[in-house]
Design an enzyme around this catalytic site. Structure first.
Site, mmCIF file in Angstrom:
data_model
loop_
_atom_site.group_PDB
_atom_site.id
_atom_site.type_symbol
_atom_site.label_atom_id
_atom_site.label_comp_id
_atom_site.label_asym_id
_atom_site.label_seq_id
_atom_site.Cartn_x
_atom_site.Cartn_y
_atom_site.Cartn_z
ATOM 1 N N SER A 165 0.722 -1.098 -0.113
ATOM 2 C CA SER A 165 0.078 -0.125 0.057
ATOM 3 C C SER A 165 0.864 1.313 0.025
ATOM 4 O O SER A 165 1.641 1.415 0.855
ATOM 5 C CB SER A 165 -0.819 -0.127 1.242
ATOM 6 O OG SER A 165 -1.393 1.415 1.367
ATOM 7 N N HIS A 176 -1.119 -0.967 -4.458
ATOM 8 C CA HIS A 176 -2.555 -0.868 -3.670
ATOM 9 C C HIS A 176 -2.789 0.520 -3.430
ATOM 10 O O HIS A 176 -1.704 1.324 -2.807
ATOM 11 C CB HIS A 176 -2.475 -1.640 -2.487
ATOM 12 C CG HIS A 176 -3.659 -1.509 -1.736
ATOM 13 N ND1 HIS A 176 -4.821 -2.387 -2.003
ATOM 14 C CD2 HIS A 176 -4.252 -1.064 -0.855
ATOM 15 C CE1 HIS A 176 -5.962 -2.099 -1.276
ATOM 16 N NE2 HIS A 176 -5.467 -1.340 -0.394
ATOM 17 N N ASP A 192 -4.731 3.414 -1.721
ATOM 18 C CA ASP A 192 -6.063 3.609 -0.643
ATOM 19 C C ASP A 192 -6.403 5.122 -0.972
ATOM 20 O O ASP A 192 -5.795 5.984 -0.584
ATOM 21 C CB ASP A 192 -5.328 3.629 0.702
ATOM 22 C CG ASP A 192 -5.199 2.065 1.023
ATOM 23 O OD1 ASP A 192 -6.088 1.212 0.972
ATOM 24 O OD2 ASP A 192 -3.949 1.608 1.445
ATOM 25 N N MET A 214 -9.504 7.654 0.450
ATOM 26 C CA MET A 214 -9.950 8.017 1.382
ATOM 27 C C MET A 214 -10.683 9.372 1.414
ATOM 28 O O MET A 214 -10.079 10.242 0.704
ATOM 29 C CB MET A 214 -9.134 7.946 2.674
ATOM 30 C CG MET A 214 -8.454 6.550 2.925
ATOM 31 S SD MET A 214 -7.414 6.654 4.333
ATOM 32 C CE MET A 214 -6.575 5.234 4.406
ATOM 33 N N HIS A 244 -8.650 1.061 -4.038
ATOM 34 C CA HIS A 244 -9.371 0.569 -2.677
ATOM 35 C C HIS A 244 -10.171 1.832 -2.467
ATOM 36 O O HIS A 244 -9.479 2.696 -1.624
ATOM 37 C CB HIS A 244 -8.628 -0.072 -1.762
ATOM 38 C CG HIS A 244 -9.204 -0.137 -0.354
ATOM 39 N ND1 HIS A 244 -8.693 -0.539 0.824
ATOM 40 C CD2 HIS A 244 -10.446 -0.301 -0.225
ATOM 41 C CE1 HIS A 244 -9.371 -0.694 1.844
ATOM 42 N NE2 HIS A 244 -10.626 -0.474 1.334
ATOM 43 N N MET A 283 -12.287 3.909 -0.250
ATOM 44 C CA MET A 283 -13.113 4.160 1.123
ATOM 45 C C MET A 283 -13.793 5.512 1.006
ATOM 46 O O MET A 283 -13.196 6.340 1.868
ATOM 47 C CB MET A 283 -12.050 4.021 2.254
ATOM 48 C CG MET A 283 -11.393 2.454 2.384
ATOM 49 S SD MET A 283 -9.767 2.562 3.186
ATOM 50 C CE MET A 283 -8.777 2.740 1.807
ATOM 51 N N MET A 313 -11.273 -6.655 5.468
ATOM 52 C CA MET A 313 -10.459 -5.572 6.305
ATOM 53 C C MET A 313 -10.155 -6.203 7.602
ATOM 54 O O MET A 313 -11.016 -6.579 8.209
ATOM 55 C CB MET A 313 -11.280 -4.351 6.462
ATOM 56 C CG MET A 313 -11.235 -3.372 5.205
ATOM 57 S SD MET A 313 -9.823 -2.920 4.291
ATOM 58 C CE MET A 313 -8.935 -1.945 5.658
ATOM 59 N N GLY A 354 -8.619 3.439 7.278
ATOM 60 C CA GLY A 354 -8.533 4.820 7.697
ATOM 61 C C GLY A 354 -6.887 5.133 7.945
ATOM 62 O O GLY A 354 -6.555 6.095 7.547
ATOM 63 N N GLY A 376 -2.746 3.423 8.155
ATOM 64 C CA GLY A 376 -1.718 2.141 8.208
ATOM 65 C C GLY A 376 -1.471 2.109 9.544
ATOM 66 O O GLY A 376 -1.471 2.914 10.451
ATOM 67 N N ASP A 401 -6.412 -6.896 4.264
ATOM 68 C CA ASP A 401 -5.744 -5.512 4.104
ATOM 69 C C ASP A 401 -5.888 -5.018 5.783
ATOM 70 O O ASP A 401 -6.828 -4.862 6.306
ATOM 71 C CB ASP A 401 -6.651 -4.751 3.287
ATOM 72 C CG ASP A 401 -5.959 -3.262 3.197
ATOM 73 O OD1 ASP A 401 -5.074 -2.887 3.844
ATOM 74 O OD2 ASP A 401 -6.539 -2.247 2.257
ATOM 75 N N GLY A 456 1.374 -2.429 4.052
ATOM 76 C CA GLY A 456 1.918 -0.917 4.207
ATOM 77 C C GLY A 456 2.988 -1.025 4.997
ATOM 78 O O GLY A 456 4.213 -1.308 4.473
#
Ligand code: DX5
Ligand code: ZN
Length: 233
Positions: A12, A37, A39, A41, A70, A72, A141, A146, A148, A177, A199
């Protein structure tokens, strides 16, 4: 990409140097990452903010492997096309992101990208039973999304086992993850997971000037995963 049950390690870039994404992506790939990956957010679905579509588009030319995005974010549907156009290979949305996860998956499929559905730690596996024919991957998950560097939640192992049983003979990957490292990966493989986001466990001790540490970290996770796979087979 055709269906592939081999172990995949997806670092990540949330744990990368934010001033240096291009080099970081090239370094993890050169050191053995299977996927990258990303992330995303929104400061609403999760209490943190990261990458809009222009950022993801800027990452794209550096990714030679597979860009796993991914999301979120909630709502998610209005942004699917933008992330597809930004160059995602796989788009994963959260089951919890809205009232119509089935529609969300249809929208991802309509872009021609691979589709993933993600479950938060507090969401049972059973909610995805009617969605399995629409997905290429289920993301379990193993931390609350939110941030790492959080501690692995052990009940995710049993959830992976349940998801693998629900999947049956379908060609669907299971990704995990959050808090994945050489110690947690083995039981996850035994339970039926095949794709691992990491990550902190990949980026710790390394940098673009010392990328060999990324390679050692990726190999440590892969070796532990493959060891567990042998015991399963
Ligand atoms: C958490 C993110 C993860 C995170 C994993 O919300 O979805 O991808 O970066 O980080 P580690 O491996 O440090 O738990
Ligand atoms: Zn993630």
């Amino acid at each position: 990409m055709s269906f592939d049950r081999s172990i995949k390690i997806a670092p990540s870039i949330l744990s990368a140097d934010f001033a240096n994404f291009g080099q970081e992506i090239r370094a993890i790939e050169a050191q053995g990452a299977d996927w990258v990956h990303v992330d995303v957010m929104d400061g609403h679905f999760v209490p943190n903010l990261t990458f809009g579509p222009p950022a993801v588009k800027a990452f794209r030319p550096h990714v030679k492997t597979f860009m796993d995005v991914h999301l979120m974010i909630a709502p998610v549907d209005p942004y699917i096309e933008a992330y597809a156009e930004a160059g995602a290979d796989m788009i994963t949305a959260h089951w919890e992101a809205g009232p119509h996860p089935h529609r969300t998956l249809q929208a991802i499929k309509a872009t021609g990208k691979m589709a993933g559905i993600s479950l938060n730690p507090g969401t049972p596996a059973s909610v995805i039973s009617e969605l399995l024919d629409l997905v290429d991957m289920v993301l379990v998950m193993s931390v609350n999304p939110g941030f790492g560097g959080q501690k692995f939640i052990p009940s995710s192992i049993e959830k992976v086992r349940q998801v693998r049983e629900m999947i049956g003979h379908r060609e669907i990957m299971i990704q995990v993850d959050g808090g994945v490292d050489p110690n947690t990966v083995g039981p996850l493989v035994a339970a039926g997971a095949d794709c691992f986001v990491a990550g902190s466990a990949v980026f710790k001790g390394g940098s673009v000037d010392n990328p060999a540490a990324y390679g050692e970290n990726i190999r440590a996770i892969r070796t532990a995963a493959q060891g567990a796979l042998k015991n399963v087979a």
